[in-house]
Design a protein around this motif. Sequence first.
Motif, mmCIF file in Angstrom:
data_model
loop_
_atom_site.group_PDB
_atom_site.id
_atom_site.type_symbol
_atom_site.label_atom_id
_atom_site.label_comp_id
_atom_site.label_asym_id
_atom_site.label_seq_id
_atom_site.Cartn_x
_atom_site.Cartn_y
_atom_site.Cartn_z
ATOM 1 N N GLU A 27 -6.567 64.134 30.265
ATOM 2 C CA GLU A 27 -5.573 63.918 29.214
ATOM 3 C C GLU A 27 -4.152 63.866 29.770
ATOM 4 O OE1 GLU A 27 -6.239 66.943 26.309
ATOM 5 O OE2 GLU A 27 -8.236 66.203 25.803
ATOM 6 N N ARG A 28 -3.930 64.401 30.959
ATOM 7 C CA ARG A 28 -2.591 64.416 31.552
ATOM 8 C C ARG A 28 -2.376 63.319 32.588
ATOM 9 N NH1 ARG A 28 -1.427 70.799 32.648
ATOM 10 N NH2 ARG A 28 -1.606 71.471 30.497
ATOM 11 N N VAL A 29 -3.457 62.791 33.123
ATOM 12 C CA VAL A 29 -3.361 61.751 34.137
ATOM 13 C C VAL A 29 -3.730 60.424 33.490
ATOM 14 C CG1 VAL A 29 -4.248 60.951 36.355
ATOM 15 C CG2 VAL A 29 -3.986 63.393 35.930
ATOM 16 N N PRO A 30 -2.825 59.435 33.539
ATOM 17 C CA PRO A 30 -3.147 58.160 32.907
ATOM 18 C C PRO A 30 -4.283 57.448 33.640
ATOM 19 C CG PRO A 30 -1.089 58.005 34.119
ATOM 20 C CD PRO A 30 -1.510 59.447 34.159
ATOM 21 N N VAL A 31 -5.155 56.840 32.866
ATOM 22 C CA VAL A 31 -6.282 56.096 33.420
ATOM 23 C C VAL A 31 -6.043 54.621 33.126
ATOM 24 C CG1 VAL A 31 -8.764 55.699 33.304
ATOM 25 C CG2 VAL A 31 -7.858 58.017 33.085
#
Length: 55
Positions: A27-31
Amino acid sequence: MNAHQRRRPRRATAEEDGEEPLFFHPERVPVEVILVPNPEAEKLDPAEYEVIGEK
């Protein structure tokens, strides 16, 4: 001849340095999804092939 023994790592870990360890939180690291087109498959009807998996 003596048996081989592993040496301890010389650099300290993040916890020993007082830093927070690295993490991966989805949820904190963009994919980013990158779709790579396959020109050979674009001509086929979806019923003519089976998607086995994605990476």
